[in-house]
Scaffold this motif. Structure first.
Motif, PDB file in Angstrom:
ATOM      1  N   ARG A 483       0.853  -1.185   0.000  1.00 30.60           N
ATOM      2  CA  ARG A 483       0.000   0.000   0.000  1.00 30.60           C
ATOM      3  C   ARG A 483       0.894   1.242   0.000  1.00 30.60           C
ATOM      4  O   ARG A 483       2.095   1.153   0.236  1.00 30.60           O
ATOM      5  N   GLU A 484       0.261   2.347  -0.185  1.00 25.01           N
ATOM      6  CA  GLU A 484       0.997   3.612  -0.175  1.00 25.01           C
ATOM      7  C   GLU A 484       1.670   3.812   1.195  1.00 25.01           C
ATOM      8  O   GLU A 484       1.126   3.390   2.217  1.00 25.01           O
ATOM      9  N   ALA A 487      -0.037   4.341   4.728  1.00 28.69           N
ATOM     10  CA  ALA A 487      -1.455   3.953   4.651  1.00 28.69           C
ATOM     11  C   ALA A 487      -1.816   2.921   5.710  1.00 28.69           C
ATOM     12  O   ALA A 487      -2.983   2.765   6.067  1.00 28.69           O
ATOM     13  N   ASP A 527       2.090  -0.902   5.877  1.00 33.34           N
ATOM     14  CA  ASP A 527       1.578  -0.519   4.559  1.00 33.34           C
ATOM     15  C   ASP A 527       1.369  -1.723   3.636  1.00 33.34           C
ATOM     16  O   ASP A 527       1.877  -1.755   2.514  1.00 33.34           O
ATOM     17  N   GLU A 529      -1.682  -4.662   2.255  1.00 37.00           N
ATOM     18  CA  GLU A 529      -3.091  -5.046   2.206  1.00 37.00           C
ATOM     19  C   GLU A 529      -3.138  -6.555   2.047  1.00 37.00           C
ATOM     20  O   GLU A 529      -2.462  -7.123   1.190  1.00 37.00           O
TER      21      GLU A 529
END
Ligand SMILES: Nc1nc2c(ncn2[C@@H]2O[C@H](COP(=O)(O)OP(=O)(O)O)[C@@H](O)[C@H]2O)c(=O)[nH]1
Ligand SMILES: [Mg+2]
Length: 653
Positions: A483-484, A487, A527, A529
């Motif tokens: 993820r960014e 995040a 970060d 997912e």
């Protein structure tokens, strides 16, 4: 009225100035001249550095005094700044060497801000090389008001052998350990003396029209007129009186005493300066806390108003002893009065900085906030059994020293001390050893590394176990993707058609997050997912436990394949330095993998710059040590976490 001390209306003076300028030697000399018993060190070259405010009480010509010998080291400066809030006058002790003037800058600034009357003592006059005018010019650059030289050195064979007092126009020859001898002003000095006195008179005439008229009409003002003007201007902060001396040899010490007697504001005048009402119940403020062996807790306090008697109720605690420091020893007194600086016994629950009043809770008087920590050390007890005692000792240490804080790092399990420098923290560790018999080891605190992944992967975790009767079964298919930055962690459920029954899905989510606590490098994975896309179950053998285990298996395998990378914390760092050091500060930061963001004037600090940069936290451990060594101890910095960045080179972990 202090019945325990001969004098009435006690007053107090703080000795401040850079480290090694001779404050402690001057303290001894002042006490000795006032007839107090003093233990001078056998070898004056080995005077130990002062690390906390030392208080001494004495009586000089029937007047009661408290003298506060303050630490000069920048690492203990907060002690000195707290003391300055408590006193009626300060003596700024400095050395004749003009190249050291900058080290007095921050202090002169604080004194002007507080409008605390102060005298500059050019100490170690025995080391004077030439004239004091260069020293004064150098100091003037840092002072808000004109420095007025009231003594001129008499140079004999290249050394200061005495002085001319410009107000009384009398000359004295120093005699070691004795009052100076009155002599005639040497003929060779007459012209120079007249010029210097003229300058002194002119400066004072700037704020006195009557005196100005006399100057214009060439009428000689009397010494008495000048004394009065000097006092008035000093109290108004309009001038800074400059005197000469040599503490170790007691030169100029009686002259300094005379100036103190004459010029130090009374307790009432100090109340006025601080805008504290003179009317009202007794009032005191604690500026230092000490746990002193069998005496127990001592709270050093200034009495602002009225009288406090032993046994009074202060801050919800019964006062257990009022102490003065007479002849180097604690001496119990039945009471203390406005103007006094004393140690108050056994005030449990009363913290450093607290304002107290018998029987009531008064409004708090201002007190300097604890300075921002600039250095940290992880500490461990040599013997694990001592851990319980350690937390009790650390609590007391933090109470004694507001500049010392502790944190417990749950990730590394480390106890970390934060403070003002290596000497500050090592003296705290030494205090643990000597005062609490706690042997400690110290090391650099660990860095809070993180990790993340750079590839998206699909992973399958399958648990199938048959043990005796009842088996365990769970099957999960997950997607793991980056993820960014910043995040955080996210779990998504995309199971359709009941491939994994609803009741097991929370267990999968929790296990995925748990597994992210420790990635392939051993640090928390951030970060990412994790999406549960499919799976399988068994009507009897599936359980939350089984799904957790399968998820952990999938995460371990998946994260390792997903191109993991170490992340290091990057801090936003602001260094403050006098602007002639700005390029140095920039080099220090770039030398530590810092990315300079810019620099500009430090707000409210003429002649200072702030240099801002992004710097890896791993590079900041000893920044303060280099910064101080390159800026005469003047540079400071503050930091705050900014972001995580991929570690370019594999960091040493
Ligand atoms: N030459 C000279 N040395 C002094 C004088 N006063 C103090 N010192 C020396 O300076 C060093 C630091 O003195 P100290 O009083 O501990 O300084 P502090 O850090 O300001 O308290 C010691 O070695 C003293 O002996 C002085 O008047 N003349
Ligand atoms: Mg000292």
């Amino acid at each position: 009225m202090s019945k325990s001390r001969n004098g009435e209306n006690p007053r107090s003076v703080a000795l401040v100035g850079p480290q090694g300028s001779g404050k402690s030697a001057l303290f001894d000399a002042l006490m000795e001249a006032a007839g107090a018993a003093v233990k001078r060190p056998a070898d004056p070259r080995n005077r130990p550095a002062t690390t906390s405010v030392r208080v001494g009480h004495c009586t000089y010509l029937n007047e009661a005094w408290s003298i506060l010998d303050c630490p000069g080291s920048i690492e203990f400066a907060h002690e000195a700044y707290a003391a300055l809030r408590m006193v009626d006058i300060a003596i700024v002790v400095c050395e004749p060497d003009p190249s050291r003037a900058a080290t007095t800058g921050p202090l002169l600034r604080a004194l002007a801000e507080q409008r605390l009357p102060h005298i500059v003592l050019i100490n170690k006059i025995d080391t004077l090389d030439g004239s004091v005018s260069n020293t004064i010019a150098a100091l003037q650059a840092y002072a808000a008001s004109p420095l007025v030289l009231r003594q001129m050195p008499i140079m004999e064979n290249g050394r200061a052998g005495g002085y001319v007092d410009l107000m009384s126009e009398r000359a004295y020859r120093y005699r070691k350990g004795q009052p100076s001898e009155l002599i005639r002003i040497p003929d060779s000095m007459l012209a120079e003396e007249a010029a210097a006195r003229g300058q002194l008179v002119e400066t004072l005439a700037d704020r006195d029209d009557v005196l100005l008229e006399k100057v214009l009409e060439d009428i000689r003002p009397t010494p008495e007129e000048l004394y009065l003007d000097m006092r008035k201007d000093l109290l108004a902060g309009a001038v800074i009186e400059v005197m000469l001396g040599a503490g170790e040899a007691s030169h100029g010490v009686r002259r300094l005493w005379k100036a103190l007697r004459h010029e130090t504001p009374s307790a009432a005048e100090t109340l006025d300066r601080k805008s504290i009402s003179a009317e009202g119940p007794a009032l005191a403020q604690v500026f230092r806390t000490e746990y002193a062996g069998h005496t127990g807790k001592l709270s050093y306090a200034r009495i602002w108003r009225d009288e406090i008697k032993d046994g009074a109720s202060l801050g919800g605690t019964r006062l257990g002893g009022i102490y003065h420091f007479l002849n180097g020893e604690l001496s119990k007194s039945p009471s203390c009065v406005a103007g006094d600086v004393v140690a108050l016994g056994r005030l449990d629950g009363v913290a450093t900085g607290a304002t107290v009043s018998p029987g009531i809770i008064p409004e708090s008087l201002p007190f300097p906030p604890a300075p921002t920590p600039v250095y940290a050390l992880a500490v461990t007890t040599a013997d694990r059994k001592d851990d319980v005692r350690l937390s009790d000792a650390l609590r007391k240490l933090a109470e004694e020293d507001p500049a010392l804080t502790m944190t417990h790092d749950h990730e590394s399990g480390e106890t970390v001390l934060h403070g003002q420098g290596e000497m500050h923290l090592l003296s705290a560790v030494e205090h643990l050893a000597k005062g609490y018999n706690l042997k400690m080891t110290t090391r650099r605190p660990s860095i809070a590394y993180r990790e993340t992944i750079r590839l998206a992967v699909h992973e399958h975790g399958r648990l199938k176990r048959q043990t005796g009767g009842h088996g365990q079964f769970a099957d999960v298919k997950i997607d793991i993707k980056p993820r960014e930055r910043g995040a955080g962690f996210l779990f998504v459920d995309k199971v359709v058609g009941g491939a994994v029954p609803r009741n097991f899905i929370p267990a999968v989510g929790e296990a995925a997050e748990e597994a992210a606590h420790k990635g392939p490098f051993g640090y928390q994975v951030v970060d990412v997912e994790v999406t549960l896309v499919d799976g399988g179950y068994h009507a009897v053998d599936s359980s939350d436990m089984a799904f957790r285990t399968a998820t952990h298996m999938a995460m371990r395998e998946g994260l390792a394949k997903a191109d993991p990378v170490l992340l290091e914390p990057i801090d936003h760092v602001t260094i403050s330095v006098p602007n002639d050091h700005t390029p140095r500060a920039q080099r220090l930061l770039t030398g530590r993998r810092g990315q300079i963001l810019g620099f500009g004037e430090r707000e409210g600090w003429a002649g200072w710059d702030d240099v801002e940069a992004l710097v890896p936290g791993a590079e900041l451990h000893d920044l303060i040590i280099d910064l101080r060594s390159q800026t005469q101890g003047l540079g400071t910095y503050r930091r705050s976490f900014d972001h995580l960045a991929e570690a370019k080179a594999p960091a040493k972990v």
